[in-house]
Motif scaffolding. Structure first.
Motif, PDB file in Angstrom:
ATOM      1  N   VAL A 189       6.267   7.961 -63.576  1.00 17.00           N
ATOM      2  CA  VAL A 189       5.264   8.885 -64.106  1.00 17.00           C
ATOM      3  C   VAL A 189       5.534  10.225 -63.436  1.00 17.00           C
ATOM      4  N   ILE A 190       5.913  11.199 -64.242  1.00 15.65           N
ATOM      5  CA  ILE A 190       6.445  12.467 -63.749  1.00 15.65           C
ATOM      6  C   ILE A 190       5.498  13.598 -64.113  1.00 15.65           C
ATOM      7  N   LYS A 191       5.078  14.389 -63.131  1.00 13.39           N
ATOM      8  CA  LYS A 191       4.216  15.549 -63.382  1.00 13.39           C
ATOM      9  C   LYS A 191       5.049  16.814 -63.309  1.00 13.39           C
ATOM     10  N   THR A 192       4.963  17.615 -64.389  1.00 14.01           N
ATOM     11  CA  THR A 192       5.794  18.806 -64.473  1.00 14.01           C
ATOM     12  C   THR A 192       5.105  19.875 -65.313  1.00 14.01           C
ATOM     13  N   ILE A 229      11.163   8.440 -73.215  1.00 16.06           N
ATOM     14  CA  ILE A 229      10.791   9.711 -72.590  1.00 16.06           C
ATOM     15  C   ILE A 229       9.623  10.227 -73.419  1.00 16.06           C
ATOM     16  N   ILE A 230       8.424  10.085 -72.873  1.00 16.72           N
ATOM     17  CA  ILE A 230       7.213  10.477 -73.595  1.00 16.72           C
ATOM     18  C   ILE A 230       6.455  11.481 -72.749  1.00 16.72           C
ATOM     19  N   ILE A 239       6.370   5.924 -58.947  1.00 14.08           N
ATOM     20  CA  ILE A 239       7.121   4.775 -59.450  1.00 14.08           C
ATOM     21  C   ILE A 239       6.221   3.552 -59.370  1.00 14.08           C
ATOM     22  N   LEU A 240       6.007   2.947 -60.516  1.00 14.36           N
ATOM     23  CA  LEU A 240       5.155   1.768 -60.622  1.00 14.36           C
ATOM     24  C   LEU A 240       6.005   0.588 -61.038  1.00 14.36           C
ATOM     25  N   CYS A 267       2.404  19.004 -68.151  1.00 15.46           N
ATOM     26  CA  CYS A 267       2.500  17.735 -68.873  1.00 15.46           C
ATOM     27  C   CYS A 267       2.878  16.618 -67.915  1.00 15.46           C
ATOM     28  N   GLN A 268       2.659  15.405 -68.391  1.00 12.08           N
ATOM     29  CA  GLN A 268       3.037  14.204 -67.661  1.00 12.08           C
ATOM     30  C   GLN A 268       4.058  13.470 -68.519  1.00 12.08           C
TER      31      GLN A 268
END
Length: 138
Positions: A89-92, A115-116, A66-67, A36-37
């Motif tokens: 934007v976090i990829k996990t 937190i989406i 980080i944008l 998920c992102q």
């Protein structure tokens, strides 16, 4: 250029016999339950940098982009608010999502932090393998 008649019926395309049913993954798609992102925003670049570093150090994600600054407009306490924020934007993996969410909440100074999480339905298999390795290695 002509403008289509709004009363005219829309063209439809019949599915081909080889197309998978909606929602059915093809063999080359990632399992959406695995990756998920996650998106969150922070009030400053320094806060975003600290959050990203902590997430990576704790192996809660493979990558944080980080944008910013981005301009956020929202209603808070019955007033329209304009804020400058930095989007992370976090990829996990979904296996790390609950722990990641708790980490973000603990590090965040917002009363209600964004937190989406959205599923990743496919991508570069090598990247997704790397993402799995980065979130499980000790």
């Amino acid at each position: 250029m002509s403008i289509p008649d709004p009363a005219a019926p829309a063209a439809t395309v019949a599915p081909t016999a080889t197309a998978p049913a909606l929602g059915s993954p093809t063999p080359d798609e990632a399992d959406p339950s695995v990756y998920c992102q996650v998106v969150t925003t922070m009030a400053s670049q320094e806060q975003a940098d600290r959050l990203a570093a902590g997430i990576i150090e704790a192996r809660l994600a493979g990558c944080v982009q980080i944008l910013g600054p981005v301009r956020s407009v929202y209603r808070w306490n019955n007033q329209v608010t304009f804020d400058e924020e930095w989007q992370c934007v976090i990829k996990t993996t979904t296996a790390r999502l609950n722990t990641l969410t708790a980490h973000i909440r603990a590090q965040h100074d917002y009363e209600v932090p964004e937190i989406i999480a959205t599923p990743i339905f496919g991508g570069n298999e090598d990247y997704l393998d790397w993402l799995s390795a980065e979130t499980t290695a000790s």
